[in-house]
Design a protein around this motif. Structure first.
Motif, PDB file in Angstrom:
ATOM      1  N   LEU A  55      -7.918  -1.815  14.207  1.00 39.22           N
ATOM      2  CA  LEU A  55      -7.498  -0.519  14.727  1.00 39.22           C
ATOM      3  C   LEU A  55      -8.694   0.435  14.676  1.00 39.22           C
ATOM      4  O   LEU A  55      -9.621   0.236  13.883  1.00 39.22           O
ATOM      5  N   PRO A  56      -8.678   1.473  15.493  1.00 35.08           N
ATOM      6  CA  PRO A  56      -9.795   2.430  15.444  1.00 35.08           C
ATOM      7  C   PRO A  56     -10.019   2.959  14.017  1.00 35.08           C
ATOM      8  O   PRO A  56      -9.059   3.134  13.257  1.00 35.08           O
ATOM      9  N   GLU A  57     -11.283   3.186  13.695  1.00 34.72           N
ATOM     10  CA  GLU A  57     -11.652   3.632  12.349  1.00 34.72           C
ATOM     11  C   GLU A  57     -10.854   4.871  11.948  1.00 34.72           C
ATOM     12  O   GLU A  57     -10.704   5.804  12.733  1.00 34.72           O
ATOM     13  N   GLY A  58     -10.317   4.852  10.737  1.00 29.01           N
ATOM     14  CA  GLY A  58      -9.566   5.974  10.197  1.00 29.01           C
ATOM     15  C   GLY A  58      -8.071   5.935  10.503  1.00 29.01           C
ATOM     16  O   GLY A  58      -7.304   6.707   9.926  1.00 29.01           O
ATOM     17  N   THR A  59      -7.635   5.038  11.371  1.00 23.11           N
ATOM     18  CA  THR A  59      -6.220   4.986  11.763  1.00 23.11           C
ATOM     19  C   THR A  59      -5.317   4.670  10.578  1.00 23.11           C
ATOM     20  O   THR A  59      -4.319   5.362  10.341  1.00 23.11           O
ATOM     21  N   VAL A  60      -5.663   3.626   9.832  1.00 25.27           N
ATOM     22  CA  VAL A  60      -4.815   3.223   8.705  1.00 25.27           C
ATOM     23  C   VAL A  60      -4.756   4.336   7.664  1.00 25.27           C
ATOM     24  O   VAL A  60      -3.678   4.700   7.183  1.00 25.27           O
ATOM     25  N   GLU A  61      -5.905   4.892   7.333  1.00 29.95           N
ATOM     26  CA  GLU A  61      -5.952   5.968   6.336  1.00 29.95           C
ATOM     27  C   GLU A  61      -5.092   7.148   6.768  1.00 29.95           C
ATOM     28  O   GLU A  61      -4.372   7.745   5.963  1.00 29.95           O
ATOM     29  N   ARG A 104      -5.316   4.023  -0.970  1.00 29.57           N
ATOM     30  CA  ARG A 104      -5.297   2.840  -0.107  1.00 29.57           C
ATOM     31  C   ARG A 104      -5.569   1.587  -0.914  1.00 29.57           C
ATOM     32  O   ARG A 104      -4.918   0.570  -0.741  1.00 29.57           O
ATOM     33  N   LYS A 105      -6.538   1.645  -1.829  1.00 29.55           N
ATOM     34  CA  LYS A 105      -6.865   0.478  -2.638  1.00 29.55           C
ATOM     35  C   LYS A 105      -5.692   0.097  -3.533  1.00 29.55           C
ATOM     36  O   LYS A 105      -5.383  -1.076  -3.685  1.00 29.55           O
ATOM     37  N   LEU A 106      -5.033   1.095  -4.113  1.00 34.22           N
ATOM     38  CA  LEU A 106      -3.870   0.811  -4.960  1.00 34.22           C
ATOM     39  C   LEU A 106      -2.743   0.216  -4.135  1.00 34.22           C
ATOM     40  O   LEU A 106      -2.103  -0.754  -4.543  1.00 34.22           O
ATOM     41  N   ALA A 107      -2.497   0.794  -2.976  1.00 34.63           N
ATOM     42  CA  ALA A 107      -1.419   0.301  -2.119  1.00 34.63           C
ATOM     43  C   ALA A 107      -1.725  -1.106  -1.650  1.00 34.63           C
ATOM     44  O   ALA A 107      -0.856  -1.978  -1.626  1.00 34.63           O
ATOM     45  N   ILE A 108      -2.953  -1.322  -1.284  1.00 32.09           N
ATOM     46  CA  ILE A 108      -3.346  -2.655  -0.820  1.00 32.09           C
ATOM     47  C   ILE A 108      -3.194  -3.662  -1.945  1.00 32.09           C
ATOM     48  O   ILE A 108      -2.689  -4.765  -1.738  1.00 32.09           O
ATOM     49  N   ALA A 109      -3.609  -3.282  -3.129  1.00 35.01           N
ATOM     50  CA  ALA A 109      -3.479  -4.192  -4.274  1.00 35.01           C
ATOM     51  C   ALA A 109      -2.011  -4.498  -4.541  1.00 35.01           C
ATOM     52  O   ALA A 109      -1.645  -5.639  -4.814  1.00 35.01           O
ATOM     53  N   GLY A 110      -1.166  -3.502  -4.405  1.00 33.19           N
ATOM     54  CA  GLY A 110       0.266  -3.710  -4.630  1.00 33.19           C
ATOM     55  C   GLY A 110       0.864  -4.632  -3.603  1.00 33.19           C
ATOM     56  O   GLY A 110       1.631  -5.532  -3.915  1.00 33.19           O
ATOM     57  N   VAL A 111       0.496  -4.430  -2.372  1.00 36.84           N
ATOM     58  CA  VAL A 111       1.001  -5.272  -1.297  1.00 36.84           C
ATOM     59  C   VAL A 111       0.481  -6.688  -1.469  1.00 36.84           C
ATOM     60  O   VAL A 111       1.215  -7.657  -1.316  1.00 36.84           O
ATOM     61  N   ALA A 112      -0.783  -6.799  -1.790  1.00 37.32           N
ATOM     62  CA  ALA A 112      -1.384  -8.121  -1.955  1.00 37.32           C
ATOM     63  C   ALA A 112      -0.679  -8.884  -3.063  1.00 37.32           C
ATOM     64  O   ALA A 112      -0.414 -10.072  -2.919  1.00 37.32           O
ATOM     65  N   SER A 113      -0.374  -8.205  -4.145  1.00 32.96           N
ATOM     66  CA  SER A 113       0.286  -8.909  -5.243  1.00 32.96           C
ATOM     67  C   SER A 113       1.667  -9.390  -4.822  1.00 32.96           C
ATOM     68  O   SER A 113       2.108 -10.450  -5.227  1.00 32.96           O
ATOM     69  N   LEU A 154      -1.361   6.387   6.435  1.00 29.25           N
ATOM     70  CA  LEU A 154      -0.888   6.313   5.050  1.00 29.25           C
ATOM     71  C   LEU A 154      -0.682   7.684   4.409  1.00 29.25           C
ATOM     72  O   LEU A 154      -0.123   7.775   3.323  1.00 29.25           O
ATOM     73  N   LYS A 155      -1.101   8.747   5.079  1.00 30.37           N
ATOM     74  CA  LYS A 155      -0.914  10.103   4.534  1.00 30.37           C
ATOM     75  C   LYS A 155       0.574  10.464   4.597  1.00 30.37           C
ATOM     76  O   LYS A 155       1.260  10.150   5.573  1.00 30.37           O
ATOM     77  N   PRO A 156       1.064  11.138   3.552  1.00 25.66           N
ATOM     78  CA  PRO A 156       2.496  11.502   3.509  1.00 25.66           C
ATOM     79  C   PRO A 156       2.976  12.261   4.739  1.00 25.66           C
ATOM     80  O   PRO A 156       4.112  12.066   5.184  1.00 25.66           O
ATOM     81  N   GLU A 157       2.145  13.103   5.301  1.00 27.36           N
ATOM     82  CA  GLU A 157       2.579  13.887   6.463  1.00 27.36           C
ATOM     83  C   GLU A 157       2.759  13.028   7.720  1.00 27.36           C
ATOM     84  O   GLU A 157       3.339  13.483   8.710  1.00 27.36           O
ATOM     85  N   ASN A 158       2.303  11.785   7.684  1.00 18.19           N
ATOM     86  CA  ASN A 158       2.443  10.885   8.833  1.00 18.19           C
ATOM     87  C   ASN A 158       3.457   9.765   8.583  1.00 18.19           C
ATOM     88  O   ASN A 158       3.478   8.766   9.296  1.00 18.19           O
ATOM     89  N   LYS A 159       4.304   9.972   7.581  1.00 16.22           N
ATOM     90  CA  LYS A 159       5.258   8.933   7.192  1.00 16.22           C
ATOM     91  C   LYS A 159       6.186   8.522   8.343  1.00 16.22           C
ATOM     92  O   LYS A 159       6.437   7.336   8.543  1.00 16.22           O
ATOM     93  N   ASP A 160       6.671   9.478   9.125  1.00 18.69           N
ATOM     94  CA  ASP A 160       7.585   9.140  10.218  1.00 18.69           C
ATOM     95  C   ASP A 160       6.918   8.220  11.243  1.00 18.69           C
ATOM     96  O   ASP A 160       7.526   7.268  11.726  1.00 18.69           O
TER      97      ASP A 160
END
Length: 160
Positions: free
Chosen positions: A73-79, A3-12, A82-88
């Motif tokens: 959003l409710p705690e844990g929703t974003v995490e 999440r931190k890496l993805a967030i950093a990438g998006v932020a940049s 972001l899991k591959p199994e929830n991509k759809d």
């Protein structure tokens, strides 16, 4: 960690694009990265593998939730999303925030409906400011080379 890496990438992406938004030389993704307030959105776009799409020719209208909108959003929703199994599910939510074409605030009318890339419809309400479903537009008409971004204060969800 992801999440931190993805967030950093998006932020940049958002940070680098804001500087050029007035010249419209940056696309939607780069503009979002340059803005600095869309790290979670950028991370989600990367996890959903939608970066190339949103860097495409377009035009697209993106209703972009801020980091604060995702944090509400409710705690844990974003995490979980972001899991591959929830991509759809993540793709469905993100594409619900995108309308084909370039829709500027001056093009809006009260109670208008717009079809999203996801396939559902959003409703625009102008009675108390500009609302997209139940989210308020907090900044409108950020033009990019391939469309426009309207910043919203809430993540909108398609009907299940």
């Amino acid at each position: 960690m992801f999440r931190k890496l993805a967030i950093a990438g998006v932020a940049s992406l958002f940070v680098s694009s804001t500087a050029f938004a007035d010249g419209h030389s940056k696309d939607i993704v780069d503009t979002a990265v340059g803005a600095g307030s869309f790290e979670t959105l950028v991370a989600a776009v990367q996890a959903a593998e939608l970066v190339d799409t949103l860097k495409g020719e377009g035009p697209f209208t993106v209703f972009a939730p801020t980091d604060e909108a995702f944090a509400a959003l409710p705690e844990g929703t974003v995490e979980t999303l972001l899991k591959p199994e929830n991509k759809d599910q993540l793709v469905a939510i993100l594409t619900y925030h995108v309308v084909p074409g370039k829709v500027m605030s001056g093009d809006l009318s009260d109670d208008m409906k717009a079809a999203t890339v996801q396939g559902g419809e959003i409703t625009i309400d102008l009675d108390n400011g500009v609302m997209v479903n139940d989210a308020s537009v907090v900044q409108a008409d950020i033009e990019t080379s391939n469309g426009v971004i309207h910043v919203i204060d809430k993540v909108i969800l398609p009907a299940s």
